[in-house]
Design a protein around this motif. Structure first.
Motif, PDB file in Angstrom:
ATOM      1  N   ALA A 252       0.841  -1.206   0.000  1.00 37.16           N
ATOM      2  CA  ALA A 252       0.000   0.000   0.000  1.00 37.16           C
ATOM      3  C   ALA A 252       0.876   1.255   0.000  1.00 37.16           C
ATOM      4  O   ALA A 252       0.614   2.212  -0.750  1.00 37.16           O
ATOM      5  CB  ALA A 252      -0.929  -0.001   1.214  1.00 37.16           C
ATOM      6  N   TRP A 253       1.931   1.254   0.820  1.00 39.65           N
ATOM      7  CA  TRP A 253       2.847   2.401   0.879  1.00 39.65           C
ATOM      8  C   TRP A 253       3.634   2.563  -0.420  1.00 39.65           C
ATOM      9  O   TRP A 253       3.845   3.691  -0.892  1.00 39.65           O
ATOM     10  CB  TRP A 253       3.801   2.257   2.065  1.00 39.65           C
ATOM     11  N   VAL A 254       4.069   1.447  -1.003  1.00 37.20           N
ATOM     12  CA  VAL A 254       4.845   1.505  -2.260  1.00 37.20           C
ATOM     13  C   VAL A 254       3.979   2.056  -3.388  1.00 37.20           C
ATOM     14  O   VAL A 254       4.389   2.968  -4.116  1.00 37.20           O
ATOM     15  CB  VAL A 254       5.405   0.104  -2.621  1.00 37.20           C
ATOM     16  N   VAL A 255       2.751   1.529  -3.519  1.00 37.68           N
ATOM     17  CA  VAL A 255       1.839   1.987  -4.583  1.00 37.68           C
ATOM     18  C   VAL A 255       1.457   3.445  -4.363  1.00 37.68           C
ATOM     19  O   VAL A 255       1.434   4.243  -5.304  1.00 37.68           O
ATOM     20  CB  VAL A 255       0.582   1.077  -4.647  1.00 37.68           C
ATOM     21  N   GLY A 256       1.167   3.807  -3.106  1.00 39.12           N
ATOM     22  CA  GLY A 256       0.830   5.192  -2.773  1.00 39.12           C
ATOM     23  C   GLY A 256       1.960   6.150  -3.104  1.00 39.12           C
ATOM     24  O   GLY A 256       1.727   7.245  -3.639  1.00 39.12           O
ATOM     25  N   PHE A 257       3.201   5.714  -2.834  1.00 39.32           N
ATOM     26  CA  PHE A 257       4.366   6.557  -3.118  1.00 39.32           C
ATOM     27  C   PHE A 257       4.530   6.779  -4.622  1.00 39.32           C
ATOM     28  O   PHE A 257       4.734   7.918  -5.067  1.00 39.32           O
ATOM     29  CB  PHE A 257       5.640   5.914  -2.543  1.00 39.32           C
ATOM     30  N   TRP A 258       4.424   5.707  -5.406  1.00 37.87           N
ATOM     31  CA  TRP A 258       4.614   5.854  -6.855  1.00 37.87           C
ATOM     32  C   TRP A 258       3.512   6.686  -7.493  1.00 37.87           C
ATOM     33  O   TRP A 258       3.761   7.473  -8.408  1.00 37.87           O
ATOM     34  CB  TRP A 258       4.721   4.481  -7.537  1.00 37.87           C
ATOM     35  N   HIS A 259       2.292   6.537  -6.981  1.00 32.01           N
ATOM     36  CA  HIS A 259       1.184   7.357  -7.477  1.00 32.01           C
ATOM     37  C   HIS A 259       1.444   8.838  -7.208  1.00 32.01           C
ATOM     38  O   HIS A 259       1.326   9.682  -8.101  1.00 32.01           O
ATOM     39  CB  HIS A 259      -0.131   6.926  -6.803  1.00 32.01           C
ATOM     40  N   SER A 260       1.835   9.171  -5.969  1.00 26.33           N
ATOM     41  CA  SER A 260       2.006  10.579  -5.583  1.00 26.33           C
ATOM     42  C   SER A 260       3.271  11.193  -6.184  1.00 26.33           C
ATOM     43  O   SER A 260       3.262  12.361  -6.571  1.00 26.33           O
ATOM     44  CB  SER A 260       2.019  10.725  -4.051  1.00 26.33           C
ATOM     45  N   ILE A 261       4.350  10.409  -6.308  1.00 29.61           N
ATOM     46  CA  ILE A 261       5.582  10.960  -6.887  1.00 29.61           C
ATOM     47  C   ILE A 261       5.383  11.227  -8.379  1.00 29.61           C
ATOM     48  O   ILE A 261       5.905  12.220  -8.918  1.00 29.61           O
ATOM     49  CB  ILE A 261       6.808  10.042  -6.641  1.00 29.61           C
ATOM     50  N   ALA A 262       4.581  10.385  -9.052  1.00 26.52           N
ATOM     51  CA  ALA A 262       4.287  10.603 -10.481  1.00 26.52           C
ATOM     52  C   ALA A 262       3.514  11.903 -10.675  1.00 26.52           C
ATOM     53  O   ALA A 262       3.828  12.702 -11.572  1.00 26.52           O
ATOM     54  CB  ALA A 262       3.493   9.424 -11.039  1.00 26.52           C
ATOM     55  N   LEU A 263       2.518  12.148  -9.804  1.00 25.80           N
ATOM     56  CA  LEU A 263       1.745  13.394  -9.876  1.00 25.80           C
ATOM     57  C   LEU A 263       2.623  14.604  -9.576  1.00 25.80           C
ATOM     58  O   LEU A 263       2.553  15.623 -10.262  1.00 25.80           O
ATOM     59  CB  LEU A 263       0.581  13.358  -8.886  1.00 25.80           C
ATOM     60  N   LEU A 264       3.454  14.486  -8.534  1.00 26.59           N
ATOM     61  CA  LEU A 264       4.317  15.602  -8.134  1.00 26.59           C
ATOM     62  C   LEU A 264       5.281  15.985  -9.249  1.00 26.59           C
ATOM     63  O   LEU A 264       5.418  17.164  -9.587  1.00 26.59           O
ATOM     64  CB  LEU A 264       5.094  15.242  -6.866  1.00 26.59           C
ATOM     65  N   LEU A 265       5.956  14.997  -9.839  1.00 30.24           N
ATOM     66  CA  LEU A 265       6.918  15.274 -10.914  1.00 30.24           C
ATOM     67  C   LEU A 265       6.230  15.896 -12.123  1.00 30.24           C
ATOM     68  O   LEU A 265       6.801  16.770 -12.784  1.00 30.24           O
ATOM     69  CB  LEU A 265       7.655  13.987 -11.320  1.00 30.24           C
TER      70      LEU A 265
END
Length: 309
Positions: A146-159
């Motif tokens: 859950a943390w890994v998927v959440g991180f990749w989702h949010s880092i993609a949006l941020l970048l």
């Protein structure tokens, strides 16, 4: 990175432009935030200091309450402060931090809800294999995922947002830094970016929601062969989870499926998943759950006895 330098801060337009209405809602949201803190803290204490922590369902509920606490704390304190302020400034860096943190925690929460649905599915459809499938190691693995998927989702949006130029207007028609209201301030064509945002957030939320709905249809189908007492108990825990899922997912789908340029009620609807759902979750899981109420009584009686000593 230089192309955003002419916008060093943003101004929130807030939920309402009426000063009296904002001051009234200042008190309402303050009460809601205190209710979120109290309700989710009670769940965390009750589960951690009782035998319930050994059960996968309550282990996930503990993590859900922690996410609700963290998620609302990234949004609501600033919202409360801004409701009392005449002008609602936020720096560019703080805005990007809020965007990343809110999407990270919301992403983790979504996949915790998926894990809870999986737990109920295994418990009802494969009861004989339940302890083997949902052991603590697997539960920990689901939380890490859950943390890994959440991180990749949010880092993609941020970048994606960091690469966009903000040249002129800096008034965000919202009360938080979210990707859609920010896209309206970008000084270049946003059609491609808007499609990417819908794919990253909207379509993912819709797909997960449909998977959850399908899992509960299968659960209902499998309950036909159970005794009436078994059906009642299963339906009680499942109905609580369905209520939480609907409260969180339906407003998210409305917000993120529509394109950024469209005029809709995003900021009003987002109150449901930023404030109302985290406030109601503890009530839904405690008032409808006899096991939880019994554990709460035991934990609080133990605490009161230890204080008296």
């Amino acid at each position: 990175m230089e192309k955003h330098k002419n916008v060093t801060e943003f101004v929130f337009m807030g939920l309402w432009e009426n000063r009296q209405v904002e001051l009234l809602f200042f008190l309402l949201f303050l009460f809601c935030y205190l209710a979120v803190l109290m309700g989710n803290s009670i769940i965390l204490l009750t589960v951690n200091y009782s035998h319930l922590i050994e059960q996968p369902m309550y282990y996930f509920l503990c993590h859900l309450s922690l996410m609700d606490l963290c998620y609302t704390s990234t949004v609501v304190p600033r919202l409360i402060k801004d409701l009392a302020a005449a002008t609602k400034y936020i720096s560019y860096n703080e805005c990007m931090t809020q965007l990343f943190t809110a999407h990270l925690l919301a992403g983790v929460e979504i996949f915790i809800l998926v894990s809870m649905a999986l737990d109920r599915y295994v418990a009802i459809v494969k009861p004989l294999h339940y302890m083997a499938i949902m052991n603590r190691k697997k539960c920990n693995m689901l939380i890490v995922m859950a943390w890994v998927v959440g991180f990749w989702h949010s880092i993609a949006l941020l970048l994606m947002v960091l690469s966009l130029p903000f040249c002129g207007p800096n008034h965000i028609n919202h009360y938080l830094c979210d990707v859609k209201p920010l896209l309206k301030l970008v000084c270049k064509d946003i059609h491609v970016v808007s499609i990417l945002v819908i794919a990253n957030s909207g379509m993912v939320v819709v797909a997960i929601f449909l998977v959850l709905v399908a899992s509960y249809i299968l659960i209902l189908y499998n309950l036909r062969t159970r005794s009436s007492a078994g059906r009642r108990k299963a339906l009680s825990t499942c109905s609580s989870h369905v209520m939480v899922v609907v409260l969180f997912f339906v407003p998210c789908i409305y917000t993120y499926v529509l394109p950024a340029g469209s005029e809709n009620k995003d900021k009003e609807i987002s109150v449901f998943y930023t404030v109302i759902a985290p406030m109601l979750n503890p009530l839904i899981y405690t008032l409808r759950n006899t096991e939880m109420k019994s554990a709460m009584r035991k934990v609080w009686s133990q605490m009161s006895h230890s204080e008296l000593k």
